[in-house]
Motif scaffolding. Sequence first.
Motif, PDB file in Angstrom:
ATOM      1  N   UNK A  22       5.118  42.328   5.367  1.00  0.00           N
ATOM      2  CA  UNK A  22       6.353  43.000   5.765  1.00  0.00           C
ATOM      3  C   UNK A  22       6.203  43.588   7.175  1.00  0.00           C
ATOM      4  N   UNK A  23       5.062  44.259   7.400  1.00  0.00           N
ATOM      5  CA  UNK A  23       4.807  44.867   8.708  1.00  0.00           C
ATOM      6  C   UNK A  23       4.754  43.799   9.792  1.00  0.00           C
ATOM      7  N   UNK A  24       4.069  42.668   9.486  1.00  0.00           N
ATOM      8  CA  UNK A  24       3.888  41.650  10.523  1.00  0.00           C
ATOM      9  C   UNK A  24       5.180  40.896  10.802  1.00  0.00           C
ATOM     10  N   UNK A  25       6.007  40.703   9.772  1.00  0.00           N
ATOM     11  CA  UNK A  25       7.319  40.077   9.987  1.00  0.00           C
ATOM     12  C   UNK A  25       8.133  40.958  10.929  1.00  0.00           C
ATOM     13  N   UNK A  26       8.122  42.256  10.652  1.00  0.00           N
ATOM     14  CA  UNK A  26       8.833  43.222  11.504  1.00  0.00           C
ATOM     15  C   UNK A  26       8.316  43.156  12.944  1.00  0.00           C
ATOM     16  N   UNK A  27       6.992  43.163  13.094  1.00  0.00           N
ATOM     17  CA  UNK A  27       6.401  43.180  14.427  1.00  0.00           C
ATOM     18  C   UNK A  27       6.650  41.888  15.195  1.00  0.00           C
ATOM     19  N   UNK A  28       6.663  40.758  14.474  1.00  0.00           N
ATOM     20  CA  UNK A  28       6.969  39.492  15.153  1.00  0.00           C
ATOM     21  C   UNK A  28       8.413  39.495  15.627  1.00  0.00           C
ATOM     22  N   UNK A  29       9.301  39.983  14.759  1.00  0.00           N
ATOM     23  CA  UNK A  29      10.723  40.020  15.087  1.00  0.00           C
ATOM     24  C   UNK A  29      10.959  40.884  16.334  1.00  0.00           C
ATOM     25  N   UNK A  30      10.222  41.994  16.411  1.00  0.00           N
ATOM     26  CA  UNK A  30      10.395  42.917  17.542  1.00  0.00           C
ATOM     27  C   UNK A  30       9.623  42.487  18.787  1.00  0.00           C
ATOM     28  N   UNK A  31       8.845  41.407  18.659  1.00  0.00           N
ATOM     29  CA  UNK A  31       8.029  40.963  19.780  1.00  0.00           C
ATOM     30  C   UNK A  31       6.758  41.785  19.958  1.00  0.00           C
ATOM     31  N   UNK A  32       6.532  42.742  19.044  1.00  0.00           N
ATOM     32  CA  UNK A  32       5.373  43.622  19.172  1.00  0.00           C
ATOM     33  C   UNK A  32       4.076  42.877  18.869  1.00  0.00           C
TER      34      UNK A  32
END
Lengths: 348, 348
Positions: free
Chosen positions: A276-286
């Motif tokens: 969940x965290x990594x999906x979020x971070x990929x989406x945000x470009x982080x």
Amino acid sequence: MSDQTPLHSTDPDNAKRYREQRARKTDPELLISGILQGDRVALSRAITLIESKKASHREVANTIINACLPHASRSVRIGITGVPGVGKSSFIEAFGKYLVRQGKKLAVLAVDPSSTRTHGSILGDKTRMQDLVLSEDAFIRPSPSGETAGGVARKTRETIILCEAAGFDTVIIETVGVGQGELAVHSMVDFFLLLKLAGAGDELQGIKRGIMEMADSVVINKCDGTNVKPAKKAQGEFKRALHLYPPKPGGWQPEVLTASALEETGIEAVWHTISECLVLRRKQGIFETNRREQNRMWLRNTIEDQLLSDFYGDPKIRAAFEEQLTAVENNTVSPFAAAQYLLGLSRQ
Amino acid sequence: MSDQTPLHSTDPDNAKRYREQRARKTDPELLISGILQGDRVALSRAITLIESKKASHREVANTIINACLPHASRSVRIGITGVPGVGKSSFIEAFGKYLVRQGKKLAVLAVDPSSTRTHGSILGDKTRMQDLVLSEDAFIRPSPSGETAGGVARKTRETIILCEAAGFDTVIIETVGVGQGELAVHSMVDFFLLLKLAGAGDELQGIKRGIMEMADSVVINKCDGTNVKPAKKAQGEFKRALHLYPPKPGGWQPEVLTASALEETGIEAVWHTISECLVLRRKQGIFETNRREQNRMWLRNTIEDQLLSDFYGDPKIRAAFEEQLTAVENNTVSPFAAAQYLLGLSRQ
């Protein structure tokens, strides 16, 4: 023919075969193609070259790393830390088995700068991951021994590149939460997980300052049997405590989970949280920004480590440094004046 | 005669007097004896030399610092941090006035590496400490402007030595809890105090990671009027949170206090806590060990800052560094190979 065939063998065929075999072990072309085909023997041999102190080995290792680079970076890198006794090995065993069942190809590495003293306390005894070590989809490699903290970190980071090029899509980097290793691991992973125990206060667990703040999530391990109630209580306490910290980049709020490596419960939820965290971070470009930032940091770190070891390794400096240090401690010379004196010496 | 007398004055006596006056401002013997007699003008002038970028000034400054060293180290050094808006200036004003009433001689310095951007946001406006600035027992000096973080830290540390030699027995070093300054301040003080506000979550207060863990105690400021209830609530929360951290060396458990700079309440309790901690640390020998450790650290830091600025300032490196950085970011070369290339360049 065994690896032990002596060089002074009187059988010329034997000697020839031995030389050929030794050459295969350090032939960059063979090792590169082996790694890219997912050959674990080639991977192991290349890692041994990374860990070697021989200049010729380092050169071959650099060739291999640069060839692997375009095929690397495709994995998810997870750092796992926790003090001795928290159950890291058994947690990684349970977690790793779960990941392999999900079809992942898993590499488990260790960063343990203290292993020179403890003779490889983490991953050194692979039998502690007896199921995982037998899996064809898992590759376990202990921390290189006899190394400085900086050395271990560099070698682990290079090993990640090789593992990724060999097709491992999930890399776990284990470290002990008592030394310098966590900062290094934090700067080479996409997600940093802290294992804790219920009941034991931080003072008993001996966790280092700052580690709580690096954690992307916390898992209270050994949540089984009579430990369930204290584990749930600890979960609540840590949740409250973590809310006092600033949120992570992109607004990620660390989770506090409970798990039992023994009963293999709570494991799926850990993976769910990480995903969940990594999906979020990929989406945000982080995710990508973070990796680029880590690469930049490693360039600077490597340069700076080398500059310092050149300076402090200089025999002129070694002779004068302790003397200046004593003077500085006793306030007979200012740290700045002593530094200028030593820098002047090194330029002579 | 004013400082503004122009060099091109046609009156030969005037020109002579001007030259003499200018020489007095940079005469190390005069400045040293002035400082040791507690002359604030001499102290200010010597600090200006510390802050100067002129090599000749640096040389005089080093002479003065080394002469002051045997007379330094006798003060209590207190670091105070907190984000903008927390009321640092008014707290330090109230706290400083209390200390002066107790017979202390107080120096207030600032470490604010960001002041290049904010044009001296802390202590820059001395009028915010309007009572303290008028006191004969207080000396207030803003952060040097136009400096790197390392530069500010070094200069502040040298300034502490001069203030101590001038007889100031209590030194407060103020910093803003949003930048790199806290680590530097933490490494030059005997006690590190964090100011917080009630109600505002950390995410609103923008406090940097790790600062909570450095605090030897926390003060919830602006505990007055309708703010008393939320301040007491915040006090309880922080107490619980701080108990999750490992205790400080020697077993010191950070206190969480409330205070109002406006109503000048809670101020005495803050000093009581600081004194209690320092008495404990002196008894345990931690106070002295800590200072020696800080001296050692500053020796190493000064050396390492210089080595890095020599490297990155090298025109050969400047030309090649960005190119290598881009290659590293894009995974076309490993950070280690790029570092080796750049180090090779610098040795040519």
